[in-house]
Design a protein around this motif. Sequence first.
Motif, PDB file in Angstrom:
ATOM      1  N   SER A  84       0.831  -1.208   0.000  1.00 44.92           N
ATOM      2  CA  SER A  84       0.000   0.000   0.000  1.00 44.92           C
ATOM      3  C   SER A  84       0.865   1.258   0.000  1.00 44.92           C
ATOM      4  O   SER A  84       0.519   2.259  -0.653  1.00 44.92           O
ATOM      5  CB  SER A  84      -0.937   0.005   1.210  1.00 44.92           C
ATOM      6  N   GLU A  85       1.992   1.235   0.706  1.00 44.03           N
ATOM      7  CA  GLU A  85       2.885   2.394   0.734  1.00 44.03           C
ATOM      8  C   GLU A  85       3.573   2.578  -0.618  1.00 44.03           C
ATOM      9  O   GLU A  85       3.799   3.706  -1.070  1.00 44.03           O
ATOM     10  CB  GLU A  85       3.923   2.240   1.841  1.00 44.03           C
ATOM     11  N   GLN A  86       3.904   1.507  -1.271  1.00 48.39           N
ATOM     12  CA  GLN A  86       4.532   1.607  -2.590  1.00 48.39           C
ATOM     13  C   GLN A  86       3.560   2.211  -3.602  1.00 48.39           C
ATOM     14  O   GLN A  86       3.933   3.056  -4.423  1.00 48.39           O
ATOM     15  CB  GLN A  86       4.980   0.222  -3.056  1.00 48.39           C
ATOM     16  N   ALA A  89       3.243   5.921  -3.012  1.00 47.70           N
ATOM     17  CA  ALA A  89       4.376   6.660  -3.566  1.00 47.70           C
ATOM     18  C   ALA A  89       4.195   6.866  -5.069  1.00 47.70           C
ATOM     19  O   ALA A  89       4.478   7.955  -5.599  1.00 47.70           O
ATOM     20  CB  ALA A  89       5.672   5.921  -3.280  1.00 47.70           C
ATOM     21  N   ALA A  90       3.706   5.842  -5.751  1.00 47.93           N
ATOM     22  CA  ALA A  90       3.460   5.965  -7.187  1.00 47.93           C
ATOM     23  C   ALA A  90       2.372   6.986  -7.465  1.00 47.93           C
ATOM     24  O   ALA A  90       2.476   7.786  -8.406  1.00 47.93           O
ATOM     25  CB  ALA A  90       3.070   4.604  -7.766  1.00 47.93           C
ATOM     26  N   ARG A  91       1.310   6.983  -6.645  1.00 44.94           N
ATOM     27  CA  ARG A  91       0.199   7.916  -6.866  1.00 44.94           C
ATOM     28  C   ARG A  91       0.601   9.358  -6.548  1.00 44.94           C
ATOM     29  O   ARG A  91       0.090  10.294  -7.156  1.00 44.94           O
ATOM     30  CB  ARG A  91      -0.998   7.515  -6.004  1.00 44.94           C
ATOM     31  N   PRO A 134      10.853  -1.096  -4.098  1.00 47.11           N
ATOM     32  CA  PRO A 134      10.064  -1.681  -3.010  1.00 47.11           C
ATOM     33  C   PRO A 134      10.690  -1.486  -1.631  1.00 47.11           C
ATOM     34  O   PRO A 134      10.012  -1.675  -0.614  1.00 47.11           O
ATOM     35  CB  PRO A 134      10.016  -3.168  -3.376  1.00 47.11           C
ATOM     36  N   TYR A 135      11.971  -1.090  -1.581  1.00 47.42           N
ATOM     37  CA  TYR A 135      12.651  -0.932  -0.296  1.00 47.42           C
ATOM     38  C   TYR A 135      12.593   0.505   0.208  1.00 47.42           C
ATOM     39  O   TYR A 135      12.552   0.746   1.421  1.00 47.42           O
ATOM     40  CB  TYR A 135      14.116  -1.364  -0.421  1.00 47.42           C
ATOM     41  N   THR A 136      12.569   1.482  -0.704  1.00 49.61           N
ATOM     42  CA  THR A 136      12.614   2.891  -0.302  1.00 49.61           C
ATOM     43  C   THR A 136      11.376   3.679  -0.713  1.00 49.61           C
ATOM     44  O   THR A 136      11.156   4.779  -0.195  1.00 49.61           O
ATOM     45  CB  THR A 136      13.845   3.578  -0.923  1.00 49.61           C
ATOM     46  N   GLY A 137      10.593   3.182  -1.641  1.00 50.17           N
ATOM     47  CA  GLY A 137       9.444   3.919  -2.144  1.00 50.17           C
ATOM     48  C   GLY A 137       9.807   4.929  -3.217  1.00 50.17           C
ATOM     49  O   GLY A 137       8.933   5.678  -3.691  1.00 50.17           O
TER      50      GLY A 137
END
Length: 488
Positions: A84-86, A89-91, A134-137
Amino acid sequence: MTTTPSTTTDEALRPPAPARQGTGWSTLRPLILRLHFYAGVVVAPFLLVAALTGLLYAVSFQAEKIVYDYELTVPVGDRELPISEQVAAARKAHPEGTVSAVRPSPEAGATTRVMLSGIAGVDPNHTLAVFVDPYTGEVRGALEQYGSSGALPLRTWIDEFHRDLHLGETGRLYSEFAASWLWVIAGGGLVLWFSRRRALRRIRGTSGRRRTLGLHGGIGAWVAVGFLFLSATGLTWSTYTGANIADLRTSLGQETPAVSAAAGGEHAEHDTAGGTGGDAAHGVGLDRVLAAARAERLDNPVEIVPPADADSAYVVKQIQRSWPEKQDAVAVDPATGQVTDVVRWADFPVLAKLSRWGIDLHTGSLFGLPNQIALMLLAASLILLILWGYRMWWQRGRGSSFGRPIPRGAWQQVPPYILVPLMASTAAVGYFVPLLGLPLAAFLAVDIVLGELAHRRGRRKAGAGGAGEAGKAGGVEGGEPAGATRTQ
């Protein structure tokens, strides 16, 4: 001086006695030879384009990894962020459009893809893939993506060039035409090659046309099975034959099963988002949905598709097209996070599995790099065979017209007990594969008309020549009876 017995006018005008009708292979070989030759001449340009673009497509898999290395890979970190956090970040970087799918990082060091649809400037049939570390966003970039294989711009361009020459639906007819005839030409060539005496199949020590024929036939025999496979699998997603194959599979109950995306009565009413809302934060959210799929043994790589509307569920499906195939799928209720439907690859019907394997092998994804190398070799072989075929054509007639003609009317020499079943089976195949059947019918009609015209011209010339030379010794001038067929 030796004189030949004189020939009467009646004898000069009399048509030659018909050749005794053979049986079995001796009657079929001229027909297969004629079809192989003329079909090869006409279809070869289309096959050459398909082979060249197919060769490019086989190379594109590895080229894509090199060209888009920055977007596809990242340094391996200690812990992946929640999905969800990834997506968030994309959005944040790309708030436009809606989230149509999410592909979590499939392996260590690979980025997560968040696919957005409804983006201005992006083909409606494509999506914008946003690549997230996937590790830092960190957002590593965004590229247009096409198809379930996740093709990026380079491979997409080559794929569409191979499929339709960038001409849309009309352009797809070229590739279907080539695939429809490839198996006929390959199969006919294989039969002709092995029907030759072993001594005539020898290549070493030969020269000229015989050497070219030896190379053409020898290499063709080795790769014919591969051509038959490419033809059959290419037709499965063609315009007309592909539709016939799909109808046949449906009638046999062999269509590819799909997981039900219905969320289910009462749960749909508790849907707080009322659709994807453009952010995929739908109901219980992506993290719980992914956890539910993992509990059903859906390991990587997977794709998460958010609900299409208030009455739909999340769909999580495996997308591994390499061996072993991973095609399991589950539907997850957005209100409760419970799995509502499951489809297992092991339960796919036989024809659905064969179709999936065939397509993935045809596109070079089933066995990865070895699969792609095999496709390159097949494409290169087809290119060489076409060039050798045209060289034989040139060597036969030294480049003039169609060279020394292959006799017309070969089908007339086939016994009825062979010809009738052959015509019936050809009609059935032609109906099922229309871009084979229609050109074949046209070829046969033109061949019959030209043969009849040639026959009438021959009779007129024989009549005129016989009347003018009646009483002369030696019969018909030129030493060959009127209407005689010249063979190879």
